[in-house]
Design an enzyme around this catalytic site. Structure first.
Site, mmCIF file in Angstrom:
data_model
loop_
_atom_site.group_PDB
_atom_site.id
_atom_site.type_symbol
_atom_site.label_atom_id
_atom_site.label_comp_id
_atom_site.label_asym_id
_atom_site.label_seq_id
_atom_site.Cartn_x
_atom_site.Cartn_y
_atom_site.Cartn_z
ATOM 1 N N GLY A 14 2.544 6.803 0.076
ATOM 2 C CA GLY A 14 2.593 6.137 -0.986
ATOM 3 C C GLY A 14 1.896 4.707 -0.896
ATOM 4 N N ALA A 25 -9.444 -6.275 6.500
ATOM 5 C CA ALA A 25 -9.540 -6.744 7.729
ATOM 6 C C ALA A 25 -10.055 -5.836 8.935
ATOM 7 C CB ALA A 25 -7.917 -7.221 8.392
ATOM 8 N N ARG A 75 -0.647 12.274 -1.041
ATOM 9 C CA ARG A 75 0.024 12.736 -0.141
ATOM 10 C C ARG A 75 -0.441 14.297 0.245
ATOM 11 N NH1 ARG A 75 4.889 9.509 0.255
ATOM 12 N NH2 ARG A 75 5.286 8.615 -1.405
ATOM 13 N N ASP A 106 5.749 6.924 7.323
ATOM 14 C CA ASP A 106 6.157 8.125 8.565
ATOM 15 C C ASP A 106 5.432 9.555 8.179
ATOM 16 O OD1 ASP A 106 7.590 8.441 6.313
ATOM 17 O OD2 ASP A 106 9.644 8.564 7.056
ATOM 18 N N THR A 130 4.250 0.612 4.101
ATOM 19 C CA THR A 130 5.079 1.300 3.054
ATOM 20 C C THR A 130 6.087 0.241 2.740
ATOM 21 O OG1 THR A 130 6.954 2.771 3.074
ATOM 22 C CG2 THR A 130 6.435 2.047 5.335
ATOM 23 N N ASP A 132 9.199 0.815 2.322
ATOM 24 C CA ASP A 132 10.558 1.370 2.615
ATOM 25 C C ASP A 132 10.715 0.676 3.789
ATOM 26 O OD1 ASP A 132 10.403 2.903 0.501
ATOM 27 O OD2 ASP A 132 10.265 4.959 1.704
ATOM 28 N N ASP A 134 10.867 1.245 6.926
ATOM 29 C CA ASP A 134 11.426 2.128 7.849
ATOM 30 C C ASP A 134 10.888 2.647 8.944
ATOM 31 O OD1 ASP A 134 9.791 3.502 6.438
ATOM 32 O OD2 ASP A 134 11.204 4.967 5.532
ATOM 33 N N ARG A 176 13.861 6.520 -0.683
ATOM 34 C CA ARG A 176 14.617 7.993 -0.531
ATOM 35 C C ARG A 176 15.282 8.127 0.656
ATOM 36 N NH1 ARG A 176 9.963 11.348 -1.963
ATOM 37 N NH2 ARG A 176 8.905 10.270 -0.402
#
Ligand code: F6P
Length: 328
Positions: A14, A25, A75, A106, A130, A132, A134, A176
């Protein structure tokens, strides 16, 4: 230590606001350090399809403010197969690329780790990108700040209309497997309840909480539901609550992919720049199969293995407890 001479950079999974400042950079730090830099389009798909191009400092002019990713992303299922990886490896060898910066979450890191264990002559450095938030090893991932701000802006607007009509809104936000956006946005918007994948909330408790709000003369209520919450989805939750609480008019809003777009915040521009710079430096210093991250405002290097396996209930418990108390 094997020296590197040609560096590839890709974004995968994503997209996240801040990826472009990071690409900028990587390209400029690489070229400044005497490396040739190649942009790989559409993440691992570009590796398999040999879709790559030489980059120079001007290839990344005026992209700091752009959402999405100039390299595109995907993906890529074929990269999960041995054949896909072998094709990618042969293409890298043909191009003379001996190191990669992979920007993603991830899924991206899982692919990177498998690939670099199989083909250790290609050095790999991950950048956590991401919305997320996470990944273990970085307090913040690229894009999380911008996405949270986008969500807060949207929910503030919903609060206006919810209040005008005395309504109860259920708002689904992305995540998710992660409640990070839901939790932060919940604190920022004074949500009456926040439902997360990491923490089970019984619908009966939610109903009791909303009734208490009514009792306390709340005119509107907002319940934020992270995409991955385990109660069966936002519409189902709203229906179950509607059956029990008749006084409120109930509405559902799914914010969806607007959360992933938009110009990166100042925070994400600085973070993307720092992480991209640090990723190239780390490769030049001989690191591989690792990720650069931000911890206590310092750049830290974590193994990809740890980044993927050590993450468990990273959510700030104190925020959860505080959000409950502050929304009475
Ligand atoms: O990984 C980021 C993320 O935005 C998740 O929060 C969400 O569940 C998922 O991507 C959606 O993916 P896609 O855009 O492929 O539908």
């Amino acid at each position: 230590m094997q020296k590197i001479s040609k560096l590839g950079v890709l974004t995968s999974g994503g997209d996240a606001p801040g990826m472009n400042p990071c690409i900028r950079a990587v390209v400029r730090t690489g070229i400044y350090s005497g490396l040739n830099v190649v942009g790989i389009r559409k993440g691992y798909q570009g590796l398999i399809e040999n879709d790559m191009y030489d980059m120079n400092p001007r290839s990344v002019s005026n992209i700091l403010n752009l959402g999405g990713t100039i390299l595109k992303t995907a993906r890529c299922l074929p990269f999960r197969t041995d054949e896909g990886m072998e094709t990618a490896y042969q293409n890298l060898k043909e191009q003379g690329i001996d190191a990669l910066v992979v920007i993603g979450g991830d899924g991206t890191f899982t692919g990177a780790l498998r690939f670099s264990k199989k083909y250790p002559d290609i050095k790999v450095m991950g950048v956590p990108g991401t919305i997320d938030n996470d990944l273990y090893g970085s307090t913040y991932t690229l894009g999380f700040d911008t996405a949270t701000n986008t969500v807060v802006e949207a929910i503030d607007k919903i609060r206006d209309t919810a209040d005008a009509h005395d309504r109860l809104f259920f708002i689904e936000v992305m995540g998710r497997d992660s409640g990070a956006i839901a939790l932060r946005a919940g604190v920022c918007c004074g949500a009456e309840a926040i439902l997360l994948p990491e923490k089970a909330t019984a619908i009966d408790d939610l109903i009791e909480n909303l009734r208490a709000g009514q009792h306390n003369k709340k005119s509107s209520s907002i319940v934020i539901v992270a995409e991955g919450d385990k109660n069966g989805g936002v519409y189902d939750i709203a229906r179950r609550v509607q059956n029990e609480i008749k006084v409120y008019d109930i509405k559902v809003t799914i914010l969806g992919h607007l959360q992933r777009g938009g110009s990166p915040s100042a925070f994400d521009r600085v973070l993307g720049s720092r992480l991209g710079y640090a990723a190239v430096k780390a490769l030049l210093n001989g690191h591989t199969q690792k990720m650069v991250g931000l911890q206590a405002n310092n750049i830290k290097i974590t193994t990809l293995e740890e980044a993927l396996t050590q993450h468990e209930f990273k959510l700030e418990q104190d925020l959860m407890e505080m959000a409950d108390i502050l929304s009475i």
